[in-house]
Motif scaffolding. Structure first.
Motif, PDB file in Angstrom:
ATOM      1  N   TYR A   1       0.767  -1.107   0.043  1.00 51.87           N
ATOM      2  CA  TYR A   1      -0.029  -0.177   0.011  1.00 51.87           C
ATOM      3  C   TYR A   1       0.964   1.345   0.157  1.00 51.87           C
ATOM      4  CZ  TYR A   1       0.391   0.080   5.172  1.00 51.87           C
ATOM      5  OH  TYR A   1       1.031   0.032   6.333  1.00 51.87           O
TER       6      TYR A   1
ATOM      7  N   THR B   1     -10.453   9.380   9.851  1.00 49.59           N
ATOM      8  CA  THR B   1      -9.991   9.525   8.595  1.00 49.59           C
ATOM      9  C   THR B   1     -10.567  10.723   7.950  1.00 49.59           C
ATOM     10  OG1 THR B   1     -11.611   7.848   8.063  1.00 49.59           O
ATOM     11  CG2 THR B   1      -9.360   7.157   8.255  1.00 49.59           C
TER      12      THR B   1
ATOM     13  N   LEU C   1      -6.269  10.468  -2.311  1.00 47.71           N
ATOM     14  CA  LEU C   1      -7.176   9.708  -1.751  1.00 47.71           C
ATOM     15  C   LEU C   1      -8.534   9.884  -2.477  1.00 47.71           C
ATOM     16  CD1 LEU C   1      -6.106   9.860   2.010  1.00 47.71           C
ATOM     17  CD2 LEU C   1      -5.646   7.878   0.658  1.00 47.71           C
TER      18      LEU C   1
ATOM     19  N   THR D   1     -11.216   6.889  -3.913  1.00 46.09           N
ATOM     20  CA  THR D   1     -10.433   5.523  -3.668  1.00 46.09           C
ATOM     21  C   THR D   1     -11.143   4.886  -2.604  1.00 46.09           C
ATOM     22  OG1 THR D   1      -9.057   6.199  -1.988  1.00 46.09           O
ATOM     23  CG2 THR D   1      -8.105   6.289  -4.268  1.00 46.09           C
ATOM     24  N   TYR D   2     -10.804   3.600  -2.454  1.00 46.67           N
ATOM     25  CA  TYR D   2     -11.302   2.685  -1.576  1.00 46.67           C
ATOM     26  C   TYR D   2     -11.208   3.225  -0.071  1.00 46.67           C
ATOM     27  CZ  TYR D   2     -13.845  -0.726  -3.783  1.00 46.67           C
ATOM     28  OH  TYR D   2     -14.855  -1.272  -4.741  1.00 46.67           O
ATOM     29  N   PHE D   3     -10.265   4.251   0.115  1.00 45.83           N
ATOM     30  CA  PHE D   3     -10.149   4.866   1.252  1.00 45.83           C
ATOM     31  C   PHE D   3     -11.478   5.669   1.619  1.00 45.83           C
ATOM     32  CE2 PHE D   3      -8.382   7.759   4.618  1.00 45.83           C
ATOM     33  CZ  PHE D   3      -7.526   7.406   5.123  1.00 45.83           C
TER      34      PHE D   3
ATOM     35  N   ALA E   1     -13.978   3.206   2.759  1.00 43.28           N
ATOM     36  CA  ALA E   1     -13.789   2.879   4.359  1.00 43.28           C
ATOM     37  C   ALA E   1     -14.179   3.732   5.295  1.00 43.28           C
ATOM     38  CB  ALA E   1     -12.396   2.373   4.529  1.00 43.28           C
ATOM     39  N   HIS E   2     -13.958   5.239   4.748  1.00 39.82           N
ATOM     40  CA  HIS E   2     -14.327   6.165   5.705  1.00 39.82           C
ATOM     41  C   HIS E   2     -15.662   6.483   6.063  1.00 39.82           C
ATOM     42  CE1 HIS E   2     -14.919  10.181   7.116  1.00 39.82           C
ATOM     43  NE2 HIS E   2     -15.137  10.726   5.923  1.00 39.82           N
TER      44      HIS E   2
ATOM     45  N   HIS F   1      -9.070   0.586   4.186  1.00 37.45           N
ATOM     46  CA  HIS F   1      -8.113   1.493   3.873  1.00 37.45           C
ATOM     47  C   HIS F   1      -6.708   1.246   3.368  1.00 37.45           C
ATOM     48  CE1 HIS F   1     -10.537   2.362   7.736  1.00 37.45           C
ATOM     49  NE2 HIS F   1     -10.635   3.554   7.335  1.00 37.45           N
ATOM     50  N   TYR F   2      -6.430   0.193   3.587  1.00 39.51           N
ATOM     51  CA  TYR F   2      -5.176  -0.233   2.936  1.00 39.51           C
ATOM     52  C   TYR F   2      -5.118  -0.406   1.179  1.00 39.51           C
ATOM     53  CZ  TYR F   2      -4.229  -2.107   7.459  1.00 39.51           C
ATOM     54  OH  TYR F   2      -3.755  -2.220   8.644  1.00 39.51           O
TER      55      TYR F   2
ATOM     56  N   GLY G   1      -7.402   1.270  -0.344  1.00 41.14           N
ATOM     57  CA  GLY G   1      -7.510   2.700  -0.635  1.00 41.14           C
ATOM     58  C   GLY G   1      -6.150   3.669  -0.808  1.00 41.14           C
ATOM     59  N   ILE G   2      -5.224   3.292   0.150  1.00 44.63           N
ATOM     60  CA  ILE G   2      -4.208   4.113   0.241  1.00 44.63           C
ATOM     61  C   ILE G   2      -3.277   3.493  -0.771  1.00 44.63           C
ATOM     62  CG2 ILE G   2      -2.043   4.543   1.623  1.00 44.63           C
ATOM     63  CD1 ILE G   2      -3.337   3.926   4.070  1.00 44.63           C
TER      64      ILE G   2
END
Ligand code: HEM
Ligand code: CU
Ligand code: CU
Lengths: 369, 612
Positions: A71, B407, B420, B423-425, B428-429, B482-483, B485-486
């Motif tokens: 990541y 987040t 971000l 993205t999937y971040f 997640a948020h 989160h991962y 997404g990052i």
């Protein structure tokens, strides 16, 4: 048949569960109606929360470290290195708050679980405490805003004058790029001029368009600022180049831009990662329809000298689409540029890649004709 | 209705109050076109649960696709028909699923299902009123929601598929049927459905606001109201101010789609032709949408926080810590929620200076949010905590609120958001802070007020099983995102095989999908418990959680009109738990100070004219 068996099995299992449940309820009813004493299981849940927290944190740390190479794709743009630093600084603060507050939450839940002879403390407020924990986050936020504001203004300020300018255009479902060519000036375009050959809608009444070229990869030089002029011709798209920490929407009718400075060539990063097939990529991050997930475009970062060389050898759009240009040409000048030769051979351009003239030369030439 | 006489403020006469009991209502009047707020609340609840199953089920379909990209999905063919081609989910249908999932969850489950249920149910009961200010409008509100639901449901089954441009329906994608199948009839139905939904929300909201302002019982001053009331009150105001803006946006979009206007469209070449639209701005739509969209996340969240405040105080046997601070922070959040919308638009090409302003405003909103989290935690401190299922869900909510809220601080930072955004971040948020937190608030509310709704208890053991699987499961589903997404994985992607940078994390995606299936399956434990207990649950005592609020002073199964006799008068705030000197660890709001001499603080005396 197997389907039947499976559903039968499911029904059976459900029936058994239901039976167990019913018996359990009846037993409870026998033991007395809804009692208002707190059950001994109360403590299990308190303990459960703490166990959950400990395991959760353990997993969090473990996974964060083992997966870190997945990541953390390295930033390869100047601003990207800085925003990454900011990301991790902020993230550390957040992780700290995350851990501490969750510990308090679950630890208090455990510590102050119901005990028969306890009485809760009547504690409706404490202004000093409340002010402290309003002010502390406020200060932290102020610092973060300041930090973010600094980076953001740096990123969004005008691109340097000497930036390499490339146009990137999103359509369903691909990206295309256009370079201004030798004259360093983009030809005008208009969406009504778009058709299957002229994807950019180049306007050939503008002479600047004569030497524009449209390669199949985005070539950029390392260490020089690159300004992307971004547009879309049908719906919203968004240029996302993850390795460069770059993202900007492509909007029909409203050109946008983003500039950055690449810090590593494709060759360098391949070597660094030990992956000879590695490529910098552009993806689309604004949902745009069926093929949204497949708008891949490759970015090649090369040394500046190599870039110059490459730039010189690109064939212009006009050169590659002579017949088309002729069919569209309304101005005499352009017609002359792509006129068939006297001996009825197909039209040849005056502008040849091996002997590129600049526009003023073409101008004077066409004037002479 | 008979209620007209009880719509004046501070009424406490008894003469007419018995009328309600004797009135015979037909089945239809009683259960279908009912004007009783309690029945309407249950209608909202049932509808919300149905939608939750539907919307949640959709997320499983796309989680299947994401977690098992190579799986053959032929077995879904009977269910999905042509949307499965050669064992694969159709990419456009994937987008349609994501869109419907988002729309259903945000609007139908967590706005209508949550506010609709609990505002309706609790407002009259907790402020001491016989019903809403207008029972009729209240009934209309539900039936507009039902109409809206019906249209949305039908849209899912039409040939070209439902709307598929994401729940934010950005034009031009949502305006052009050439761009994606779902932007044809599906989008028209989406817009129609949402227009009715907005009408429903407004009718409901007006009612909640007027009821709280006008119909509080004697002694129920604003600063004696339970925090649930404050939360619902503020939520309704936010809704009233922001939904009309969505309505305007939807209307303009309808014009662009059907009448050739160019509010949001300009310079478009699509499907082999250049369209006539010029001069419109897609960005304008985004401003309008998020002017509702951001307040909407608080419309979803605040009621859940209100419910949690009540449950945590009751089950910690302590006053909520910082009652006034809680109100102030909710007011601050409500105000700020209107001026942070453009944090969804940092990279839309909007003027970067606006980005700076919105980053600043967004990070300010973190402060009142933090205050709320600290106050919950301090309420637990030195409490005597009873872990009812409702309490566990509330604690879970606080944990999600913290984990997901933090987040937001990074996403609100425009420079960090470049990477971000989308993205999937982000997934997640908002699933933690808005989706899961509000969902837990809703479920906690059901566990807590089920006895008042149905006169019976939910089974606790099943409740505990439901909690533990859901709590662990939700973290297992959303934390790993989160991962992903990052690492830059974009959202609304049908497949991650097309790019080198999205080749990793295949096992993690499989893991997430399995966790999602288990979590979803566990919800049926709740559904079973819910239905079973309505009919066969153990009979509820009149105040099972020993709570202070007025609803527990009604009969176990209150009739229309709520209190058979006089409406109780209120003498104190809702949080006299474990008051020093008191024999019991709670003193309901309707107990006068004159009866609690042993525990009164100085200047806690009843107003002179309290008895009549
Ligand atoms: C079973 C539980 C749930 C699962 C497994 C789940 C999963 C997901 C996933 C994976 C996405 C992203 C799909 C994509 O971008 O391709 C998504 C989108 C979304 N979810 Fe959920 N979700 C769940 C519950 C909820 C809840 C309770 C809410 C309520 C707020 C919610 C609201 C949304 C929204 C608003 C979107 C964005 C839709 C869009 O992109 O237009 N979800 N969900
Ligand atoms: Cu796209
Ligand atoms: Cu927002």
């Amino acid at each position: 048949m197997t389907g039947m068996l499976i559903s039968l099995a499911v029904v059976l299992v459900l029936a058994i569960l239901l039976l167990i449940f019913r018996i359990q309820t009846l037993v409870k009813v026998m033991k007395g109606d809804y009692q208002d004493t707190v059950k001994p299981s109360n403590g299990y849940h308190a303990l459960g929360l703490v166990i959950f927290m400990v395991i959760g944190f353990a997993l969090f740390f473990w996974y964060s470290s083992v997966a870190s190479h997945h990541y953390l794709p390295k930033a390869v743009s100047e601003h990207g290195v800085k925003t990454d630093l900011m990301f991790w600084v902020t993230m550390s603060i957040l992780c700290f708050a995350f851990i501490v507050t969750n510990i308090f939450l679950f630890a208090f839940a455990y510590k102050y679980q119901y005990k028969k002879d306890n009485k809760a403390l009547f504690y409706p407020d404490n202004h000093k405490l409340e002010i402290v924990w309003t002010v502390i986050p406020a200060i932290v936020m102020a610092i973060l805003v300041f930090y973010g504001w600094k980076e953001w203004s740096e990123i969004t300020k005008e691109a340097p004058k000497d930036a390499v300018v490339v146009e990137i255009m999103g359509k369903q479902f691909a990206w295309q790029v256009r370079y201004p060519g030798k004259d360093n000036s983009f030809g005008a375009y208009h969406f009504t001029k778009i058709d299957a050959s002229n994807e950019f809608g180049l306007d050939f009444s503008d002479k600047s368009s004569y030497d524009d070229f449209i390669p199949s990869e985005l070539y950029i030089p390392k260490g020089k600022p690159v300004l992307l002029r971004i547009r879309a011709r049908d719906v919203l798209h968004s240029v996302f180049a993850p390795h460069f920490r770059l993202k900007m929407d492509a909007v029909p009718g409203m050109p946008t831009k983003f500039w950055f400075t690449p810090t590593k060539t494709t060759a360098q990063i391949r070597e660094e990662l030990g992956n000879p097939d590695f490529n910098y990529e552009i993806a689309c991050t604004e949902v745009c329809g069926r093929g949204h997930f497949a708008m891949r475009f490759v970015i090649k970062v090369v040394e500046e000298a190599e870039y110059e060389e490459w730039y010189k050898t690109q064939k212009t759009f006009v050169e590659m689409n002579q017949e088309y240009v002729l069919s569209k040409a309304t101005s005499d000048e352009l017609k002359k540029l792509v006129m068939p030769q006297p001996n009825n051979e197909p039209p040849t351009l005056l502008i040849k890649s091996d002997s590129i003239m600049n526009i003023s030369q073409v101008d004077s030439l066409t004037k002479k004709i | 209705m008979e209620l007209a006489h009880s719509t004046s403020a501070h009424h406490h006469h008894t003469e007419h109050d018995h009328d309600h009991d004797h009135e015979e209502l037909s089945f239809i009047q009683k259960w279908i076109f009912s004007e009783d707020h309690k029945v309407i609340a249950k209608q909202y609840l049932f509808m919300g649960i149905l939608w939750a199953i539907f919307g949640g089920g959709m997320s499983l379909l796309f989680r299947l696709q994401l977690g098992f990209p190579n799986a053959k999905l032929d077995w879904l063919q009977p269910l999905l028909g042509d949307w499965i081609k050669e064992g694969k989910l159709d990419p456009e249908f994937y987008l349609a699923l994501v869109t419907m999932h988002g729309t259903i969850m945000v609007f139908f489950v967590l706005t209508a299902g949550l506010s609709g249920t609990f505002s309706n149910f609790l407002i009259p009961l907790q402020i001491g009123a016989r019903d809403m200010a207008s029972g009729f409008l209240n009934m209309l509100s539900f039936w507009f929601f039902a109409l809206s639901s019906a249209i949305m449901m039908v849209s899912i089954f039409i040939e070209t598929g439902p709307a598929s441009g994401g729940w934010v329906i950005y034009p031009p994608l949502s305006a052009l049927p050439q761009a994606v199948g779902g932007s044809g009839l599906g989008m028209t139905m989406w817009l129609t459905s949402m227009a009715f939904f907005i009408v429903s929300s407004l009718l409901g909201g007006i009612n909640y606001i007027t009821t709280i302002i006008n119909l509080r019982t004697k002694g129920m001053s604003f600063f004696r109201m339970p925090l649930t009331m404050w939360a619902f009150f503020i939520t309704a105001i936010i809704g009233l101010l922001s939904f009309p803006v969505l309505f305007a946006a939807a209307l303009l979009l309808i014009f662009d789609r059907s009448f050739g206007t160019s509010f949001f469209l300009a310079d478009i070449y699509i499907g082999g032709e250049a369209l006539q639209h010029t001069g419109g701005s897609p960005i304008l739509f985004q401003h309008l949408f998020w002017f509702l969209g951001h307040p909407e996340v608080y419309i979803v969240l605040l009621p859940a926080l209100g419910i949690t405040s009540e449950i945590i105080a009751t089950n910690s046997r302590k006053p909520i810590f910082g009652y006034k601070a809680m109100i102030l922070s909710m007011l601050a959040i409500a105000f700020l929620s209107f001026i942070v919308w453009a944090h969804h638009m940092f990279v839309t090409g909007m003027n970067p200076f606006l980005g700076t302003i919105f980053m600043f405003l967004t990070l300010i909103i973190a402060v009142p949010s933090a205050v709320k989290a600290f106050n919950y935690i301090t309420t637990l401190w030195r409490g005597n905590i009873i872990f009812t299922p409702a309490m566990l869900f509330s604690i879970g909510l606080v944990s999600f609120f913290i984990s997901g809220g933090l987040t937001g601080i990074i996403l609100g930072n425009s420079a960090a958001d470049i990477q971000l955004h989308d993205t999937y971040f982000v997934v997640a948020h908002f699933h933690l802070v808005m989706g899961s937190a509000s969902f837990f608030g809703m479920v906690a509310g059901v566990y807590h007020w089920f006895p008042k709704m149905f006169g019976r208890m939910l089974d606790e053991t099943l409740g505990y099983i439901h909690f533990w699987i859901s709590f662990v499961g939700i973290y297992m589903v959303f934390f790993p995102l989160h991962y992903i997404g990052i690492a830059g994985f974009p959202r609304r992607y049908y497949s991650f095989t097309g790019f080198d940078f999205t080749k990793s994390f295949t096992d993690l995606n499989t893991f997430v999908s399995i966790a999602a299936i288990i979590t979803f399956a566990a919800q049926f434990i709740f559904v079973f418990n819910f239905i079973y207990s309505i009919f066969k649950g153990r009979r509820a005592p009149s105040n099972p959680w020993k709570s202070n609020t007025l609803e527990w002073t009604t009969p176990i199964n209150p009739e229309h009109g709520n209190w058979p006799g006089e409406i109780p008068t209120v003498y104190r705030w809702a949080y006299d738990y474990s008051k020093p000197g008191a024999s019991e660890d709670f003193i309901p709001q309707n107990i006068p100070y004159s009866e609690t001499k042993e525990s009164n603080f100085e200047n806690e005396v009843d107003p002179i004219e309290s008895k009549h």
